[in-house]
Scaffold this active site. Structure first.
Site, short mmCIF file in Angstrom:
data_model
loop_
_atom_site.label_atom_id
_atom_site.label_comp_id
_atom_site.label_asym_id
_atom_site.label_seq_id
_atom_site.Cartn_x
_atom_site.Cartn_y
_atom_site.Cartn_z
N PHE A 350 46.58 47.15 42.14
CA PHE A 350 47.54 47.36 43.22
C PHE A 350 47.17 46.60 44.49
CE2 PHE A 350 44.40 50.39 44.57
CZ PHE A 350 44.61 50.63 45.92
N LYS A 351 45.92 46.18 44.58
CA LYS A 351 45.49 45.44 45.77
C LYS A 351 46.25 44.12 45.91
CE LYS A 351 42.42 48.70 46.23
NZ LYS A 351 40.98 48.52 46.21
N ASP A 352 46.72 43.57 44.79
CA ASP A 352 47.46 42.31 44.85
C ASP A 352 48.75 42.44 45.65
OD1 ASP A 352 45.69 40.76 43.27
OD2 ASP A 352 46.55 41.58 41.43
N THR A 382 39.36 45.38 45.08
CA THR A 382 39.66 44.62 46.29
C THR A 382 38.98 43.26 46.28
OG1 THR A 382 39.95 46.62 47.60
CG2 THR A 382 39.47 44.60 48.80
#
Length: 748
Positions: A350-352, A382
């Site tokens: 989800f960091k993307d 991350t």
């Protein structure tokens, strides 16, 4: 006179911003120039050239049928100024024939040229100008208009436009060949409208001209008020004289600085902008990119990032880098549970969703000719996401922006470690630290607060430090989009009607992801409960249940879900500031106590306020693996361990009265050993690549992640630095990397 030691870079900034100040180089005397002061001066210069004055025009732009002429006349009456319609007042008077006749006479291409020439010969000031729908297709005339006005884009739903044109009996417009559907032509025209506008009015379906006119005036007022949207530290203590605003920052400054000088985190001084129900409904059929641009335009003042430039960044971030065209799709799992798939980006987490965009925001905001070293602490995902994101900057930006990510050397999965190390590029490095994530995160914060060290780097190497962790506002803000988008997708797919509440369940360690959902609710998404899901490091769950944040006698446990193996939750500070009525003194007290005594207790009234919206529970390792197994057996869907933690907690805490959206924060491929153990696959002692290919052969949902499979193919092992858990050692690493990246610039 200012003295600098070998700091040609700061000398250039100083001479550009303060030409009347003499700058002398002297190796014995050093004076650190306040970066805040420099940035404030740069922004002031920007404002002086962009602030509207009375002789400027308000220029209404949009497709035929958008209501530009009618809205322009209403605004003219309200402001007591001239309203000019390009069709009636310029073109037809110039040509002595109707626009329709001219189009019929000369055809599309010649019409655009003659229309453009007519506008180039026109000038006005202090007026409201309603453009034709085709004016934006002629560059020279638009630059001519833009010099003396603010261009307001009336963004009207396409079906409203089509219906209006039918009622007006207009069956052909400029650029439309016979047989071309009006819907396709309107979609083609949007690229030109997006190129030119300064501010957008997102028109609700069925909105009256008077309502649109009021929105235009509000948009112009916001555009003019360049100092209205500021940020403060969560630890800011207001002076008795509330007129003093020296400690407020603009969006660009908050993004550049990352962490406030007092150790707090930046938050908006005012409330989040809120969209109306009609505006949200207008986004139900929109793409993720379209939703992102509308929402971020509301949150980022155009003085910080112009709307057209912001749109380009969003297109770059989400246009081609995601394996799924929906970017963050929602999948029905079972009953009233839905999975929000946040792992389709290039590094599978989800960091993307934020780190494909944040580097572009950052590069735009920093002053020209200025070098920045971005420090990042990662608990797993991350690291690779930030290295990947910053590697996509332009070559010029990569020369002035570098990244170093610190990760716990033995505290991430084997695949995550290989991914972090393998993501190193010419402007990004990975450093393993022989400790846990909490040490890495605390170390980064302490480096920022060490003014002697940061000042030394600024003066000695012309390099300023910043962050790309979720402590940075520019990293957190884009996460709001996918929570809002998930709700809109449920509406679009017919599972709920707009206005019906949902719960969200999020695996949480640093509190950033779940806080972004809180901000989505503040913008108008009807989220009922925020379900905080913890693993065996359940300090957040305990806090939500008791109001006592207690790290005493608590040791970090390594789990199958390493991204939430966190005990010091940074973004909790932002939420406590929010529910604590922005009491900076209270926040300073609480987190100073956490630092010194390793615990704090909030008052009962704040506990009750927290529990109005939040519930929490935690998941054991055994339950995590069991959830992966049972979900796969029931639906053929493989959860990653973090998502499994959330699924277990959602099953316990959900009261079944409304849907729950479970955030799936990573692709299961990144945690192959845990998945194979859960599914009782015996071939567990294989290489990471063999494990990934074995799992991909199961034909499970979600499909294999192509980028992760490609990463597993790479046989070449890259080197990385490893250091002890010592502040001085980490600072030495930072200085050495700065020397390697930027020192050549000073010798040229």
């Amino acid at each position: 006179m200012l003295y600098f030691n070998r700091c040609q870079h700061l000398k250039q900034i100083t001479q550009r911003c303060f030409p009347n100040i003499q700058v002398k180089m002297n190796k014995h005397i050093q004076l650190i120039l306040s970066r805040t002061f420099v940035l404030a001066e740069l922004r002031k210069s920007w404002h002086s050239s962009h602030t509207l004055v009375k002789d400027k025009n308000i220029i209404l732009m949009g497709p035929p049928g958008a209501g530009k002429t009618t809205v322009g006349r209403i605004i003219g009456q309200k402001l007591g100024c001239r309203a000019i319609d390009v069709d009636d007042d310029i073109l037809e008077k110039t040509w002595n024939m109707s626009v329709a006749e001219k189009l019929q006479d000369v055809g599309n291409e010649q019409f655009l040229e003659e229309e453009g020439k007519a506008v180039l010969n026109f000038s006005a000031s202090g007026s409201v100008i309603s453009l034709t729908g085709s004016n934006p297709m002629h560059d020279a005339s638009m630059w001519h208009l833009k010099k003396n006005g603010i261009i307001v884009y009336l963004d009207v739903p396409p079906m409203d436009i089509i219906n209006r044109l039918k009622s007006m009996k207009i069956n052909r417009i400029v650029g439309q060949d016979f047989g071309t559907p009006m819907k396709d032509l309107l979609a083609f025209r949007r690229q030109y409208y997006k190129k030119w506008y300064d501010t957008r009015v997102f028109c609700e379906s069925g909105a009256s001209p008077e309502e649109v006119a009021d929105k235009v005036l509000n948009a112009v007022k916001r555009y003019q008020d360049v100092d209205s949207e500021t940020f403060i530290s969560t630890r800011h203590i207001w002076p008795k004289d509330c007129k003093q605003k020296n400690s407020t920052k603009f969006f660009s400054e908050a993004v550049i600085e990352g962490l406030a000088s007092d150790g707090g985190l930046f938050v908006p001084e005012k409330e989040f902008p809120k969209l109306s129900s009609g505006e949200w409904k207008g986004l139900v059929g929109a793409t993720y990119i379209e939703r992102a641009q509308i929402l971020l335009e509301r949150c980022i003042h155009p003085a910080d990032i112009p709307a057209a430039r912001l749109g380009e960044m969003i297109e770059t971030a989400y246009g081609k880098n995601f394996a799924c065209s929906k970017i963050a799709p929602v999948r029905h799992l079972s009953g009233n549970q839905f999975i929000l798939e946040l792992f389709h980006g290039p590094t599978g987490s989800f960091k993307d969703l934020s780190l494909q965009l944040m580097p572009h925001l950052f590069a735009h905001c920093i002053p020209p000719n200025c070098n920045y070293m971005v420090l990042v602490a990662t608990s797993g995902d991350t690291g690779s996401a930030v290295l990947n994101g910053f590697s996509h900057l332009s070559n010029n930006d990569k020369k002035r922006i570098a990244v170093v990510t610190f990760f716990p050397e033995n505290g991430v999965s084997d695949f995550q470690k290989a991914q972090i190390i393998g993501s190193q590029k010419e402007n990004g490095w990975a450093v393993g630290v022989k400790s846990d994530f909490d040490f890495c995160q605390t170390a980064v914060k302490r480096i920022f607060k060490d003014s002697d060290f940061t000042g030394f780097l600024t003066v000695e190497y012309g390099t300023i430090l910043s962050s790309a962790n979720s402590i940075n506002w520019g990293r957190l803000l884009p996460q709001v989009i996918y929570h809002a988008s998930a709700y809109l997708d449920l509406v679009s797919q017919g599972f709920i009607s707009f206005g019906s509440p949902v719960d969200v369940c999020i695996p949480t360690g640093n509190f950033g992801n779940i806080l972004a959902a809180v901000y989505a609710k503040m913008m108008g998404i009807p989220i009922r409960k925020f379900i905080c899901a913890s693993n065996q490091n359940h300090v957040l769950t305990d806090f939500i249940k008791t109001g006592h944040y207690d790290l005493r006698e608590r040791k970090l446990v390594q789990t199958f879900s390493p991204a939430i193996d966190i005990l010091k939750s940074s973004n909790l500070e932002r939420h406590l500031h929010l529910i604590g009525n922005k009491d900076g003194q209270l926040i300073t007290k609480l987190f100073s106590q956490l630092e010194d005594q390793h615990h704090f207790q909030i008052e009962k009234i704040l506990v009750e306020k927290l529990q109005q919206d939040f519930v929490a529970d935690w998941c054991s390792e055994e339950d995590c693996l069991a959830a992966i197994s049972s979900t796969y057996n029931a639906s053929g869907y493989i959860l990653d361990p973090h998502t499994a933690v959330a699924k277990v907690v959602a099953d316990r805490m959900q009261d079944k009265t409304c849907p729950v959206i479970v955030s799936s924060t990573a692709h299961y491929s990144k945690f192959a050993p845990a998945i194979m153990q859960a599914l009782k696959i015996k071939e567990i002692n294989q290489t990471s690549s063999s494990q990934l290919y074995l799992l991909s052969s199961y034909s499970a949902l979600p499909p294999p992640h192509g980028a992760l499979l490609e990463r597993a193919k790479q046989q070449e092992k890259m080197e990385h630095q490893v250091c002890t858990a010592d502040m001085d050692v980490l600072k030495s690493q930072v200085e050495r990397l700065i020397q390697n990246q930027f020192i050549g610039m000073f010798s040229e």
